[in-house]
Design an enzyme around this catalytic site. Structure first.
Site: not given
Length: 255
Positions: A15, A18, A38, A44, A161
Site C-alpha cells: 500500500s 517499498i 490491510r 487500488e 525490531y
C-alpha cells in the site's frame, strides 16, 4: 526479465513505500502482481495509475491482515483458484514499534514478531507449496530485510525490531539450504536496505513527528525505487545464479 512476463508475483505490504514501488516496477515489467495490505485504497489507486500509464502488467489489490494466518491462507487459496498460483513471493510487509527490551510491551513485541517473522514464514511456506505443486522450479522468494538484520543500531527502540530482522536473515539462508536439499531450483534472496525515505520512521515515532522527520533530514536517503531496482536486478539474473543477500545503504549512512 522476459521469462517472468505474464507470471504472478505476490507483494505484501504493497500500500505504500517499498512495497508500492516494487509492485509498480513489476507491473512495468509485464507481470501480474497481487498486492496485499490491510487496507487497499492506495493499492487500488496505484492499479489505476498503472493501467492508465499503459504498463503491460496488471496490479490486483487484495485485502489481507498478515497478522492473521487464516487471512493469509485465504489469500493463497484465492490466488490459486483465480490465477493458478504464485511464481514470485516478495515478503515486504514489516513494522517497528518503539518497545525497548527493558520496558517494552509484550503486545508490541508480538505485533512485530507476528508480521516480521511469522507472516513472512507463512507466506514463504505457502508460496513454495504453490510453486512445487505446479512443478514451478524457477520461482523466487525475496525477503525485504534491513541493515538491522546484520547489525544492532544503538537506539533502544529498534532493538526488538532488529531481532526480528536477524530472524529474517536466518530464515532466508535456512530456506536456501532446505530448497537445495530438496533439489529445488527455487531461489531465496534477502534485500537489506539502510535508511529508506518512507513513512516507516513516522509510524515508529508516531508521537514525535519531529524525531521521525529528523531520521530523513541529515542525509540523502535511499528511495523506495532504489530497492525496487534491486528486486528487478535479482529477478533478472539467470536461474543458476543464487544471490543470497544485497546490502544497500545511503552513501552518507554511518552504519
Amino acid at each position: 526479465m522476459e521469462r517472468w512476463r505474464d507470471r504472478l508475483a505476490l507483494v505484501t505490504g504493497a500500500s505504500g513505500g517499498i512495497g508500492a514501488a516494487v509492485a509498480r516496477a513489476l507491473v512495468q515489467q509485464g507481470l501480474k502482481v497481487v498486492g496485499c495490505a490491510r487496507t487497499v485504497g492506495n493499492i487500488e489507486e496505484l492499479a489505476a495509475e498503472c493501467k492508465s500509464a499503459g504498463y503491460p502488467g496488471t496490479l490486483i489489490p487484495y485485502r489481507c491482515d498478515l497478522s492473521n494466518e487464516e487471512d493469509i491462507l485465504s489469500m493463497f487459496s484465492a490466488v490459486r483458484s483465480q490465477h493458478s498460483g504464485v511464481d514470485i513471493c516478495i515478503n515486504n510487509a514489516g513494522l517497528a514499534r518503539p518497545d525497548t527490551l527493558l520496558s517494552g510491551s509484550t503486545s508490541g513485541w508480538k505485533e512485530m514478531f507476528n508480521v516480521n517473522v511469522l507472516a513472512l514464514s507463512i507466506c514463504t511456506r505457502e508460496a513454495c507449496q504453490s510453486m512445487r505443486e505446479r512443478k514451478v522450479d524457477d520461482g523466487h522468494i525475496i525477503n525485504i530485510n534491513s541493515m538491522c538484520g546484520h547489525r544492532v543500531p544503538p537506539p533502544a527502540e529498534t532493538h526488538f525490531y532488529s531481532a526480528t530482522k536477524y530472524a529474517v536473515t536466518a530464515l532466508t539462508e535456512g530456506l536456501r539450504q532446505e530448497l537445495r536439499e530438496a533439489r529445488s531450483h527455487i531461489r531465496a534472496t534477502c534485500i537489506s536496505p539502510g535508511v529508506v525515505e518512507t513513512q516507516f520512521a513516522f509510524k515508529l515515532h508516531d508521537k514525535d513527528p519531529e524525531k521521525a522527520a529528523a531520521t530523513y533530514e541529515h542525509m540523502k536517503c535511499l528511495k523506495p525505487e532504489d530497492v525496487a531496482e534491486a528486486v528487478i536486478y535479482v529477478l533478472s539474473t539467470p536461474p543458476h545464479v543464487q544471490i543470497g543477500d544485497i546490502q544497500m545503504r545511503p552513501t552518507e549512512q554511518v552504519t
